[in-house]
Design a protein around this motif. Structure first.
Motif, PDB file in Angstrom:
ATOM      1  N   VAL A 106      16.610  65.195 -26.462  1.00  0.00           N
ATOM      2  CA  VAL A 106      17.633  65.025 -25.430  1.00  0.00           C
ATOM      3  C   VAL A 106      17.416  66.081 -24.353  1.00  0.00           C
ATOM      4  O   VAL A 106      17.288  67.270 -24.651  1.00  0.00           O
ATOM      5  N   CYS A 107      17.368  65.626 -23.109  1.00  0.00           N
ATOM      6  CA  CYS A 107      17.199  66.501 -21.945  1.00  0.00           C
ATOM      7  C   CYS A 107      18.556  66.654 -21.272  1.00  0.00           C
ATOM      8  O   CYS A 107      19.255  65.658 -21.039  1.00  0.00           O
ATOM      9  N   MET A 108      18.960  67.896 -20.943  1.00  0.00           N
ATOM     10  CA  MET A 108      20.307  68.148 -20.410  1.00  0.00           C
ATOM     11  C   MET A 108      20.288  69.155 -19.267  1.00  0.00           C
ATOM     12  O   MET A 108      19.392  70.005 -19.199  1.00  0.00           O
ATOM     13  N   ALA A 109      21.291  69.063 -18.387  1.00  0.00           N
ATOM     14  CA  ALA A 109      21.469  70.037 -17.312  1.00  0.00           C
ATOM     15  C   ALA A 109      22.955  70.146 -16.982  1.00  0.00           C
ATOM     16  O   ALA A 109      23.719  69.191 -17.176  1.00  0.00           O
ATOM     17  N   SER A 110      23.354  71.319 -16.506  1.00  0.00           N
ATOM     18  CA  SER A 110      24.730  71.553 -16.052  1.00  0.00           C
ATOM     19  C   SER A 110      24.717  71.840 -14.558  1.00  0.00           C
ATOM     20  O   SER A 110      23.787  72.478 -14.056  1.00  0.00           O
ATOM     21  N   LEU A 111      25.736  71.365 -13.847  1.00  0.00           N
ATOM     22  CA  LEU A 111      25.842  71.611 -12.413  1.00  0.00           C
ATOM     23  C   LEU A 111      27.185  72.263 -12.112  1.00  0.00           C
ATOM     24  O   LEU A 111      28.240  71.748 -12.495  1.00  0.00           O
ATOM     25  N   PRO A 116      18.045  49.215 -13.170  1.00  0.00           N
ATOM     26  CA  PRO A 116      16.793  49.337 -12.413  1.00  0.00           C
ATOM     27  C   PRO A 116      16.618  50.693 -11.731  1.00  0.00           C
ATOM     28  O   PRO A 116      15.498  51.224 -11.684  1.00  0.00           O
ATOM     29  N   LEU A 117      17.703  51.270 -11.207  1.00  0.00           N
ATOM     30  CA  LEU A 117      17.579  52.553 -10.517  1.00  0.00           C
ATOM     31  C   LEU A 117      17.293  53.698 -11.481  1.00  0.00           C
ATOM     32  O   LEU A 117      16.678  54.698 -11.104  1.00  0.00           O
ATOM     33  N   ILE A 118      17.744  53.552 -12.722  1.00  0.00           N
ATOM     34  CA  ILE A 118      17.530  54.612 -13.703  1.00  0.00           C
ATOM     35  C   ILE A 118      16.047  54.764 -14.026  1.00  0.00           C
ATOM     36  O   ILE A 118      15.566  55.846 -14.351  1.00  0.00           O
ATOM     37  N   ARG A 119      15.325  53.669 -13.903  1.00  0.00           N
ATOM     38  CA  ARG A 119      13.885  53.755 -14.166  1.00  0.00           C
ATOM     39  C   ARG A 119      13.213  54.742 -13.221  1.00  0.00           C
ATOM     40  O   ARG A 119      12.212  55.367 -13.552  1.00  0.00           O
ATOM     41  N   GLN A 120      13.776  54.886 -12.015  1.00  0.00           N
ATOM     42  CA  GLN A 120      13.213  55.830 -11.058  1.00  0.00           C
ATOM     43  C   GLN A 120      13.453  57.274 -11.488  1.00  0.00           C
ATOM     44  O   GLN A 120      12.749  58.182 -11.071  1.00  0.00           O
ATOM     45  N   THR A 161      12.897  63.004 -15.058  1.00  0.00           N
ATOM     46  CA  THR A 161      13.274  63.557 -16.362  1.00  0.00           C
ATOM     47  C   THR A 161      12.060  64.098 -17.100  1.00  0.00           C
ATOM     48  O   THR A 161      12.115  65.160 -17.730  1.00  0.00           O
ATOM     49  N   GLU A 162      10.950  63.354 -17.013  1.00  0.00           N
ATOM     50  CA  GLU A 162       9.719  63.818 -17.657  1.00  0.00           C
ATOM     51  C   GLU A 162       9.258  65.139 -17.049  1.00  0.00           C
ATOM     52  O   GLU A 162       8.893  66.076 -17.769  1.00  0.00           O
ATOM     53  N   LEU A 163       9.314  65.225 -15.708  1.00  0.00           N
ATOM     54  CA  LEU A 163       8.933  66.474 -15.039  1.00  0.00           C
ATOM     55  C   LEU A 163       9.870  67.609 -15.427  1.00  0.00           C
ATOM     56  O   LEU A 163       9.435  68.747 -15.641  1.00  0.00           O
ATOM     57  N   LEU A 164      11.166  67.294 -15.516  1.00  0.00           N
ATOM     58  CA  LEU A 164      12.159  68.305 -15.876  1.00  0.00           C
ATOM     59  C   LEU A 164      11.866  68.853 -17.269  1.00  0.00           C
ATOM     60  O   LEU A 164      11.888  70.069 -17.496  1.00  0.00           O
ATOM     61  N   ALA A 175      16.774  68.934 -11.152  1.00  0.00           N
ATOM     62  CA  ALA A 175      18.098  68.609 -11.680  1.00  0.00           C
ATOM     63  C   ALA A 175      18.970  67.970 -10.605  1.00  0.00           C
ATOM     64  O   ALA A 175      19.724  67.025 -10.877  1.00  0.00           O
ATOM     65  N   GLN A 176      18.858  68.459  -9.361  1.00  0.00           N
ATOM     66  CA  GLN A 176      19.655  67.884  -8.286  1.00  0.00           C
ATOM     67  C   GLN A 176      19.171  66.480  -7.919  1.00  0.00           C
ATOM     68  O   GLN A 176      19.977  65.595  -7.608  1.00  0.00           O
ATOM     69  N   ILE A 177      17.855  66.261  -7.942  1.00  0.00           N
ATOM     70  CA  ILE A 177      17.327  64.919  -7.698  1.00  0.00           C
ATOM     71  C   ILE A 177      17.826  63.965  -8.774  1.00  0.00           C
ATOM     72  O   ILE A 177      18.258  62.834  -8.486  1.00  0.00           O
ATOM     73  N   MET A 178      17.773  64.415 -10.002  1.00  0.00           N
ATOM     74  CA  MET A 178      18.252  63.609 -11.128  1.00  0.00           C
ATOM     75  C   MET A 178      19.732  63.257 -10.943  1.00  0.00           C
ATOM     76  O   MET A 178      20.159  62.113 -11.167  1.00  0.00           O
ATOM     77  N   PHE A 179      20.523  64.219 -10.511  1.00  0.00           N
ATOM     78  CA  PHE A 179      21.957  64.019 -10.290  1.00  0.00           C
ATOM     79  C   PHE A 179      22.211  62.973  -9.210  1.00  0.00           C
ATOM     80  O   PHE A 179      23.011  62.042  -9.393  1.00  0.00           O
TER      81      PHE A 179
END
Length: 360
Positions: A127-132, A157-161, A166-169, A188-192
């Motif tokens: 599980v990959c996680m981040a806090s903002l 479909p957008l989650i696939r992007q 996430t892999e890079l994170l 993390a901000q891009i993911m958000f």
């Protein structure tokens, strides 16, 4: 992240064209923490403390359960994402019946960006996680329109992007490369932001300005107001941009955004003004012109109506708060230096070793 900035060009102050989502997130001044990756062998469960702002995560490998206090347990399939707004105590687990361990202790003991439960050979979940964290004064700009729990299935479909981000994170969390904190912050901000987009896309009637942006007419009016906040917009102009009559536009805008069009404009102007006054970057007269007011007195009247105090009182209070914070940090630093000096004089060999460890 924001592209809304107050620009000074000779004696003329303007506001650059921008995107409403970037504008608002920019005012939030997001600060991120990408947590060590959670690698676990079943059975496992981890309990996390309540959090005032936003937590995001992804079940990168394996399915798991997310239990947030006050909500039904949520089953996350492999590849699913989640977003939590101001969550109370919450648990991630291999099953709802697994006994949880404290997350704080687990992550403090993490090694090289990995928090592990069980043997690596038996690992079933990652599980990959981040806090903002957000600027508290502006946090309601976003938090008020988000549901408490957002579940974004891997099939969106957008989650696939986001999967590549996430892999890079995950790779960056486990690396020691130069510039790691900066890269983690941006990823993390891009993911958000991608998760916000996916949430809007999968919701039939998303609430507030975030959902309204997806509607051509109202979205066009919102973008116009953000692109030129100093313009003295009229209801007629905004309705024309939306290709609606004034009455239809006003009713639809209030229904979708929650406030009347010109009230939204005033609130956004005051959000920009509060931010500039808090950072003491512009004079009050400059802010009045930049936010569409003919005079400083007209701006001050509007500011007092929305904020409750005059611009000068707000700026002075922000200066005092900033000064008190600097003084507090100065005392804390002095105390730490004093403690370090005492430790160095008493245990010089240990101090030397600590210095080498920090350098290494």
């Amino acid at each position: 992240m924001s592209s809304t900035v107050l620009h000074q060009s000779s004696s003329v102050l303007t506001i650059a064209p921008s995107d409403p989502v970037a504008d608002r997130i920019g005012l939030l001044r997001p600060r991120t923490e990408s947590h060590p990756g959670l690698h676990a062998a079943a059975p496992w469960a981890v309990q996390f403390d309540a959090f005032d702002f936003v937590k995001i995560g992804c079940a990168v490998r394996g399915a798991c359960w997310l239990v947030v206090e006050g909500h039904e347990p949520l089953h996350l399939k492999e590849g699913d994402f989640y977003l939590l707004k101001s969550p109370g105590p919450h648990i991630l687990s291999s099953s709802p019946t697994a006994t949880p361990r404290p997350g704080r202790e687990l992550f403090e003991s993490a090694s090289q960006g990995v928090a592990r439960i069980g043997a690596e050979a038996d690992e079933a979940n990652y599980v990959c996680m981040a806090s903002l964290w957000f600027d508290e004064a502006n946090a309601p700009l976003l938090l008020e329109i988000l549901p408490s729990v957002v579940h974004l299935p891997a099939t969106n479909p957008l989650i696939r992007q986001v999967a590549y981000v996430t892999e890079l994170l995950g790779l960056e969390v486990e690396s020691r490369a130069v510039g790691r904190p900066l890269v983690l912050d941006h990823l993390a901000q891009i993911m958000f932001v991608q998760m916000l987009r996916a949430h809007v896309a999968q919701t039939d009637q998303p609430t507030g300005w975030l959902g309204a942006l997806s509607h051509d007419g109202i979205g066009a009016a919102l973008r116009a107001m953000h692109a030129d906040v100093a313009h003295r917009w009229t209801l007629r102009e905004l309705a024309a941009i939306s290709h609606l009559s004034r009455s239809a536009f006003a009713a639809k805008f209030k229904r979708e955004v929650g406030v009347a069009p010109l009230e939204y404009l005033i609130q956004w102007r005051m959000s920009l003004a509060r931010d500039a006054l808090r950072r003491d970057t512009r004079s009050i007269s400059e802010l009045a012109f930049a936010t569409g007011y003919e005079s400083e007195s007209a701006f001050s009247t509007a500011f007092r109506r929305v904020v409750g105090v005059s611009p000068r009182q707000f700026r002075d209070g922000a200066r005092r708060a900033a000064g008190a914070l600097i003084e507090h940090e100065s005392h804390s630093t002095s105390y730490q230096v004093s403690e370090q000096s005492a430790s160095t004089s008493e245990f010089p060999e240990a101090a030397s070793q600590q210095t080498m460890e920090r350098v290494g």
